[in-house]
Design a protein around this motif. Sequence first.
Motif, PDB file in Angstrom:
ATOM      1  N   UNK A   1      47.337  28.498  29.132  1.00 48.20           N
ATOM      2  CA  UNK A   1      48.599  28.587  29.867  1.00 48.20           C
ATOM      3  C   UNK A   1      48.714  29.934  30.588  1.00 48.20           C
ATOM      4  N   UNK A   2      48.257  30.994  29.918  1.00 51.24           N
ATOM      5  CA  UNK A   2      48.270  32.313  30.549  1.00 51.24           C
ATOM      6  C   UNK A   2      47.371  32.336  31.780  1.00 51.24           C
ATOM      7  N   UNK A   3      46.209  31.708  31.675  1.00 56.14           N
ATOM      8  CA  UNK A   3      45.319  31.618  32.828  1.00 56.14           C
ATOM      9  C   UNK A   3      45.977  30.854  33.962  1.00 56.14           C
ATOM     10  N   UNK A   4      46.589  29.724  33.629  1.00 53.77           N
ATOM     11  CA  UNK A   4      47.232  28.913  34.665  1.00 53.77           C
ATOM     12  C   UNK A   4      48.302  29.704  35.408  1.00 53.77           C
ATOM     13  N   UNK A   5      49.149  30.391  34.674  1.00 51.04           N
ATOM     14  CA  UNK A   5      50.249  31.116  35.306  1.00 51.04           C
ATOM     15  C   UNK A   5      49.729  32.286  36.150  1.00 51.04           C
ATOM     16  N   UNK A   6      48.722  32.990  35.636  1.00 49.21           N
ATOM     17  CA  UNK A   6      48.153  34.088  36.400  1.00 49.21           C
ATOM     18  C   UNK A   6      47.427  33.597  37.636  1.00 49.21           C
ATOM     19  N   UNK A   7      46.744  32.476  37.490  1.00 44.86           N
ATOM     20  CA  UNK A   7      46.015  31.910  38.619  1.00 44.86           C
ATOM     21  C   UNK A   7      46.967  31.381  39.686  1.00 44.86           C
ATOM     22  N   UNK A   8      48.075  30.797  39.248  1.00 41.12           N
ATOM     23  CA  UNK A   8      49.051  30.301  40.219  1.00 41.12           C
ATOM     24  C   UNK A   8      49.651  31.465  41.014  1.00 41.12           C
ATOM     25  N   UNK A   9      49.946  32.555  40.326  1.00 36.67           N
ATOM     26  CA  UNK A   9      50.493  33.720  41.024  1.00 36.67           C
ATOM     27  C   UNK A   9      49.501  34.249  42.049  1.00 36.67           C
ATOM     28  N   UNK A  10      48.210  34.174  41.714  1.00 38.86           N
ATOM     29  CA  UNK A  10      47.187  34.658  42.641  1.00 38.86           C
ATOM     30  C   UNK A  10      47.014  33.698  43.817  1.00 38.86           C
ATOM     31  N   UNK A  11      46.908  32.403  43.529  1.00 36.08           N
ATOM     32  CA  UNK A  11      46.657  31.414  44.581  1.00 36.08           C
ATOM     33  C   UNK A  11      47.847  31.293  45.529  1.00 36.08           C
ATOM     34  N   UNK A  12      49.051  31.276  44.979  1.00 37.48           N
ATOM     35  CA  UNK A  12      50.247  31.010  45.787  1.00 37.48           C
ATOM     36  C   UNK A  12      50.787  32.281  46.439  1.00 37.48           C
ATOM     37  N   UNK A  13      50.810  33.375  45.680  1.00 34.45           N
ATOM     38  CA  UNK A  13      51.460  34.589  46.178  1.00 34.45           C
ATOM     39  C   UNK A  13      50.519  35.766  46.376  1.00 34.45           C
TER      40      UNK A  13
END
Length: 224
Positions: A112-124
């Motif tokens: 879950x930590x990876x997902x949230x960090x990756x989303x912040x990187x990909x989207x923002x």
Amino acid sequence: MSQPGASAGRADDWFDDLLDDRFDDRLDELRDARAVLGAVMVGSNVTSEQRTTVTTMLGTVPPVNTLEPWITLGTEPGVAPGRLERVRALLNTDDRFHGVERLGAQAPAGLRELRDGLRAYVVAGEQEALDRVAAGHRLVLRVTADGPALVPSDEEDHVAGLLVDVLEEHRAGRLQRLKACANPACQWVYYDASRNRSGRWCSMGECGDVMKARAYRARSRAGA
């Protein structure tokens, strides 16, 4: 004149011979593969021809979704090619369109930590959270039949495996095509396959039409 059924009989014999030949060839390949694997296990030298045989055979086996209990591959819209789909599917476990958290409590630690960090990187484009995750999962250099590659030091480390996917897909220029739908009520992560990466909506027939109609109404009100 040939007897009735003689031609059919010859055809059957030819087909049986063909199957026998192909079976024998496949059996030889399996024996070669077993010899290579056995040599690897005891530390013996392996010829390049044997490596090629095993690599070819393994290449015919579709990749296994080792994260299957927690992510679902191939959910439309915007399915990504190859291993990038694992990354996209993980991001969409944070299903903001339906308001559902789809990553269960039994998921591997850190996923879950990876997902949230990756989303912040990909989207923002925010790097910090993903960098913190990456620092906690060790990758090592291995020389494979395809050349040097980074792999998880622990084969059971699913987070490290996904980080390898992220690295390779970024180098190939495909990670940059993952986007979140510009519809605030959706935010589904999709693969933008447009030539110049100009896509804004996960689906033009759904979110695209909704947002265009909303913009039209806003312009109409402003001009009234």
